[in-house]
Design an enzyme around this catalytic site. Structure first.
Site, PDB file in Angstrom:
ATOM      1  N   MET A 256      37.497  34.844  45.862  1.00 37.62           N
ATOM      2  CA  MET A 256      38.705  35.330  45.198  1.00 37.62           C
ATOM      3  C   MET A 256      38.368  35.999  43.882  1.00 37.62           C
ATOM      4  O   MET A 256      37.612  35.477  43.062  1.00 37.62           O
ATOM      5  CB  MET A 256      39.657  34.138  44.981  1.00 37.62           C
ATOM      6  CG  MET A 256      40.941  34.487  44.294  1.00 37.62           C
ATOM      7  SD  MET A 256      41.924  35.666  45.291  1.00 37.62           S
ATOM      8  CE  MET A 256      42.750  36.541  43.971  1.00 37.62           C
ATOM      9  N   GLU A 257      39.016  37.147  43.658  1.00 33.44           N
ATOM     10  CA  GLU A 257      38.675  38.045  42.560  1.00 33.44           C
ATOM     11  C   GLU A 257      39.368  37.738  41.236  1.00 33.44           C
ATOM     12  O   GLU A 257      39.537  38.648  40.415  1.00 33.44           O
ATOM     13  CB  GLU A 257      39.018  39.481  42.977  1.00 33.44           C
ATOM     14  CG  GLU A 257      40.529  39.782  43.104  1.00 33.44           C
ATOM     15  CD  GLU A 257      41.094  39.684  44.517  1.00 33.44           C
ATOM     16  OE1 GLU A 257      40.514  38.957  45.343  1.00 33.44           O
ATOM     17  OE2 GLU A 257      42.136  40.322  44.791  1.00 33.44           O
ATOM     18  N   ASN A 258      39.774  36.498  40.958  1.00 31.56           N
ATOM     19  CA  ASN A 258      40.454  36.178  39.698  1.00 31.56           C
ATOM     20  C   ASN A 258      39.778  36.876  38.513  1.00 31.56           C
ATOM     21  O   ASN A 258      38.560  36.897  38.402  1.00 31.56           O
ATOM     22  CB  ASN A 258      40.409  34.672  39.448  1.00 31.56           C
ATOM     23  CG  ASN A 258      40.682  33.870  40.694  1.00 31.56           C
ATOM     24  OD1 ASN A 258      41.769  33.959  41.241  1.00 31.56           O
ATOM     25  ND2 ASN A 258      39.683  33.143  41.165  1.00 31.56           N
ATOM     26  N   HIS A 290      32.303  42.907  46.801  1.00 31.54           N
ATOM     27  CA  HIS A 290      33.739  43.049  47.079  1.00 31.54           C
ATOM     28  C   HIS A 290      34.583  42.453  45.945  1.00 31.54           C
ATOM     29  O   HIS A 290      35.463  43.118  45.403  1.00 31.54           O
ATOM     30  CB  HIS A 290      34.056  42.366  48.410  1.00 31.54           C
ATOM     31  CG  HIS A 290      35.494  42.417  48.819  1.00 31.54           C
ATOM     32  ND1 HIS A 290      35.987  43.354  49.700  1.00 31.54           N
ATOM     33  CD2 HIS A 290      36.555  41.660  48.468  1.00 31.54           C
ATOM     34  CE1 HIS A 290      37.277  43.163  49.866  1.00 31.54           C
ATOM     35  NE2 HIS A 290      37.660  42.142  49.133  1.00 31.54           N
ATOM     36  N   GLU A 291      34.290  41.229  45.582  1.00 33.49           N
ATOM     37  CA  GLU A 291      35.103  40.576  44.536  1.00 33.49           C
ATOM     38  C   GLU A 291      34.908  41.289  43.202  1.00 33.49           C
ATOM     39  O   GLU A 291      35.851  41.478  42.443  1.00 33.49           O
ATOM     40  CB  GLU A 291      34.749  39.093  44.400  1.00 33.49           C
ATOM     41  CG  GLU A 291      34.850  38.288  45.686  1.00 33.49           C
ATOM     42  CD  GLU A 291      36.125  38.482  46.480  1.00 33.49           C
ATOM     43  OE1 GLU A 291      37.176  38.779  45.869  1.00 33.49           O
ATOM     44  OE2 GLU A 291      36.071  38.368  47.726  1.00 33.49           O
TER      45      GLU A 291
END
Ligand code: PHE
Ligand code: ZN
Length: 849
Positions: A256-258, A290-291
């Protein structure tokens, strides 16, 4: 438990939130079963929004106190949120709630994994942390204070101060709540550093549980490569002083890219040669990229609403694929992506779950993190780039970043930058976002007086809710080969826009052989009556490496279909042509390994179904086995030679070159094992000093029915390593014969190390069961029943992972009456479960419709 009465949300109903959140202050006082969350938010009326009640999302929160401008208020609270009377102008909202992270097995919101606190807020998890306008178009600046005894306490942005038992973080970039993150635990750090193109120093940290320090180096290097690549190729620089990554064992997705604090499933970041395969390394490099890339495509420019999910995901998948192509082999990446697309996205498009890249309605957004949104979404961007050209693509992207930085944007915004940058009208192209289903393109040809004509006809089968389809813009890359194998016309992109269209090529001295859809220039099904000879010609001569592979794939498919439906013998002409390719040591071993692959059994079932034949999983399995055996026997002399060529003598590196050799080696070992009963595999298993060799040998042994000893040894060796043990669980189910798959899987669910609460472990067993085509579809229904039993159990804990796995049933309508009836009965059994989650309710309803 979630509210199970399904409520459908529509794209057309979008309205902005009535307030802007100008500043958010959060304080967390951590405790496993009673964490206090205090929020202080400054809201101001949003002049662009229609009049509305003040509503904040909130689920499973224990309310403690509420105040507006310092005075206590008593909002009206329901299962989904609160409404409250508020002043006319700006005001300060304060709330305190209590939550129990230790009881959170859904892994959304704030939860615990091995004693570590962590969060997952995309898509709608923040509402399980506090009351908030939990929608991506509400962006705000967050300041976070964490109080607790844990040695490491992290949140988004830059650190602002810390002391005994507390830490504060401030994120200067306005962001939606789904990008919020918090981590607290006794973690250890693998540090790194990066200097950005403008000369700013960024501190990099990879946080892991003690004991995992040795598995961080590769991920850290991948991060640095990603940062550099995004600067060089897209001109995008990182924008905070610090970038943190945390590895978590219990996680529903990959990562997840938080903002500034990426949280990763440990399987998507931890790696070492002893414990990870080459495929793991490649996947980790891609997911880290990607993230990281989301920092611009997702975070700086986010989505207006969840219908626009492909805006960030399609683009970011496209970008990570470009990155992998640059880091490794572009041709290998493209072929692997197409295999994946056909294996995961085509079935989705062809079944009851079919939906457009930008859906128009949903009940539970978690159910739309699909191959269609991600992978087809990336294909759509690839087509756009092909149509406008590389230069115009770069120009449009610059304009996108310039125009929409800080926005919550839409697909309309995205297409508009391309229109403005190129002057093209993209009205018709936009159908790729609104029409579901895979277009079929039928090809016919004519040759007369030196003029060659290709006629292309497009047609998209109906999908749920979309009976009639309009023609789409399909870029068809074509090359023409002369009869002697020379290139008569290099690759040219034809733009198919009509239902039927002809393209002519003049001045040819002889009828050419066309190479169509080069590089898989569009995600379509190509329909073409082609002779075996012509396919063999392309396999031998095509200058497009993708289509050369595709020619062999087509021949393999036709060979298997003939074996299945007519009891034909394997096609020896194809095998000879293929042999010439795999003997060619000038070709990349990775490419040759891909050439040795066969269409999956589920793909064959799909093809048969499309041709009006009811697929019989046992017959498909038998034909595939026969073909493998035939190939092994036919190539028995060649195999030792190839094995020699595939040997790596240098110390282990997970790079493209070595991985390619090992991929070839493992394809060869699989064939060899069909001749020697697993002898060579046993030797490789005993001597392997890396997981790639160890695991491929183990798979061969299990497949040959000679794996029991090796399985026991493997377990003894790796007992304490959760990620390696996931492989142990999964492989046994994946490599077992069809009659024993379900029993194996069942026995493994009774193993003391089977923990359904850990998504990786659950997927290792149940995912492998669903993927073992003939095993899952055992005629007595044991596979279906076992999966349904466990989906019903898991739904009480983790609806999101349960719902995702329901897609194992998405092809149920294509099988014979017995299997269809058995699968339907299981779906109905799941649907009838009292208290079923909204996630799974939506999935089974769609599957049964
Ligand atoms: N946004 C994440 C990604 O694509 C995926 C994700 C979705 C993770 C929902 C967790 C929950 O990178
Ligand atoms: Zn993503």
């Amino acid at each position: 438990m979630k509210d199970a009465s399904p409520q459908t949300i529509y794209l057309k109903d979008y309205t902005p939130f009535g307030w802007t959140a100008e500043e958010v202050h959060l304080t967390f006082v951590l405790a496993p079963s009673a964490t206090r969350v205090r929020s202080r938010i400054r809201f101001a009326p949003n002049p662009d929004a229609p009049q509305q009640d003040f509503f904040l999302h909130g689920e499973q929160l224990k309310p403690i106190s509420f105040a507006i401008d310092g005075a206590p208020v008593s909002p009206e609270i329901t299962e989904t949120g609160l409404t409250c009377a508020v002043p006319e102008g700006a005001f300060i909202w304060e709330a305190e709630v209590e939550i129990a992270p230790v009881e959170n097995f859904a892994l959304e919101g704030l939860y615990m994994s091995n004693g570590m606190y962590c969060t997952q807020c995309e898509a709608e998890g923040f509402r399980k942390i506090t009351f908030y306008p939990d929608r991506p178009d509400v962006m705000s600046v967050f300041t976070v204070r964490i109080e607790g005894d844990e040695t490491v306490k992290l949140s988004n942005g830059n650190p602002q101060g810390q002391g005994d038992g507390w830490a504060e973080w401030h994120d200067p970039w306005p962001k939606p709540a789904y990008l919020f993150a918090l981590v607290a635990g006794d973690l250890v750090n693998h540090p790194g550093a990066f200097t950005t193109m403008s000369g700013r120093e960024v501190e990099l940290n990879l946080w892991v549980r003690p004991g995992d320090e040795g598995k961080c180096a590769f991920g850290m290097e991948a991060l640095k490569k990603s940062m550099k690549w995004d600067e060089e190729v897209y001109g995008r620089e990182y924008d905070l002083d610090i970038f943190n990554i945390v590895a978590v064992d219990d996680f529903n997705m990959g990562a997840m890219e938080n903002k500034g604090l990426n949280i990763f499933n440990s399987s998507a970041v931890l790696a070492s040669p002893e414990t990870s395969t080459d495929a793991n390394f490649e996947r980790i490099e891609a997911i880290i990229a990607h993230e990281y890339f989301h920092n611009w495509t997702g975070n700086r420019i986010t989505c207006r609403d969840w219908f626009q999910l492909c805006l960030k995901e399609g683009l970011t998948v496209f970008r990570d694929a470009q990155f992998t192509s640059d880091m490794r082999s572009a041709e290998v990446k493209r072929i692997s992506d197409v295999i994946d697309l056909r294996g995961r996205q085509f079935p989705e498009d062809q079944g009851p779950l079919s939906h457009p890249v930008r859906p128009e309605s949903f009940q539970e957004i978690n159910n739309f993190y699909t191959a269609t949104v991600y992978e087809k979404g990336a294909e759509v961007i690839g087509m756009l780039k092909t149509l406008v050209g590389d230069e115009a693509y770069a120009k449009a992207l610059d304009l996108y970043f310039e125009r929409h930085d800080g926005d919550a944007a839409t697909i309309e915004d995205w297409l508009k930058v391309f229109e403005d940058a190129t002057g093209r009208d993209l009205t018709q192209f936009k159908r790729w976002y609104s029409q579901a289903g895979t277009p079929h393109v039928a090809v016919s040809e004519a040759f007369e007086n030196g003029t060659y004509t290709l006629t292309l006809k497009q047609h998209t089968p109906p999908t749920p809710g979309q009976p009639d389809k309009a023609p789409q813009v399909i870029p068809v890359a074509v090359g023409l080969l002369s009869p002697n194998g020379d290139e008569a016309l290099p690759t040219k992109v034809l733009e198919l826009t009509e239902a039927e269209q002809s393209f002519t090529f003049e001045g040819l001295s002889a009828k050419p052989v066309p190479s169509i859809l080069r590089g898989f220039s569009a995600p379509v099904v190509l329909e073409r009556e082609t002779s075996k000879e012509e396919r063999a010609f392309l396999l031998a001569h095509d200058t497009d490496t993708f289509n050369r592979w595709e020619a062999s794939r087509d021949l393999a498919r036709e060979c298997l279909v003939a074996m299945i439906t007519e009891g034909a013998e394997p096609d020896t002409a194809w095998l000879d042509g293929l042999e010439a390719v795999i003997r060619d040591s000038a070709l990349d071993p990775a490419y040759r390994a891909l050439m040795l692959g066969l269409p999956t059994q589920s793909e064959l079932a799909q093809v048969l179904h499309q041709r009006g034949v009811t697929p019989d999983p046992d017959a498909i399995w038998t034909a595939t086995e026969t073909l493998k055996k035939t190939r092994a026997e036919r190539w028995s002399k060649l195999l030792p030679q190839l094995a020699e060529e595939a040997k790596v003598t240098e110390p282990y590196q997970p790079d493209a070159e070595q991985s390619g050799k090992r991929a070839l080696g493992s394809a060869v070992l699989a064939l060899t094992s069909r001749l020697d009963g697993g002898e060579a595999a046993k030797a490789q298993f005993e001597s392997a000093d890396n997981m790639t060799l160890q695991l491929s040998a183990l798979a061969c042994l299990v497949q040959a029915g000679a794996g029991e000893d090796a399985l026991a040894k493997f377990r003894a060796q790796w007992n304490g390593d959760r990620l390696v043990m996931d492989k142990w669980f999964g492989l046994q189910v994946a490599a077992s014969g069809p009659s024993e798959t379900a029993d194996r899987a069942k026995a493994l669910t009774e193993d003391p190390d089977f923990d359904m609460k850990n998504p990786n472990r659950f997927r290792a067993v149940m995912g492998a069961l669903a993927m073992n085509h003939a095993g899952f579809h055992r005629i007595d229904g044991a596979g279906y029943q076992l999966l349904a039993d466990w989906l019903i159990k898991l739904d009480e804990k983790n609806p999101q992972t349960t719902a995702r796995m329901c897609s194992a049933f998405q092809t149920w309508k294509r099988y014979d009456e017995t299997r269809r009836g058995l699968m339907k009965a299981q779906l109905e059994r799941i649907a009838a479960k009292p208290g079923l989650s909204r996630d799974v309710t939506e999935m089974v309803t769609r599957l049964l419709s």
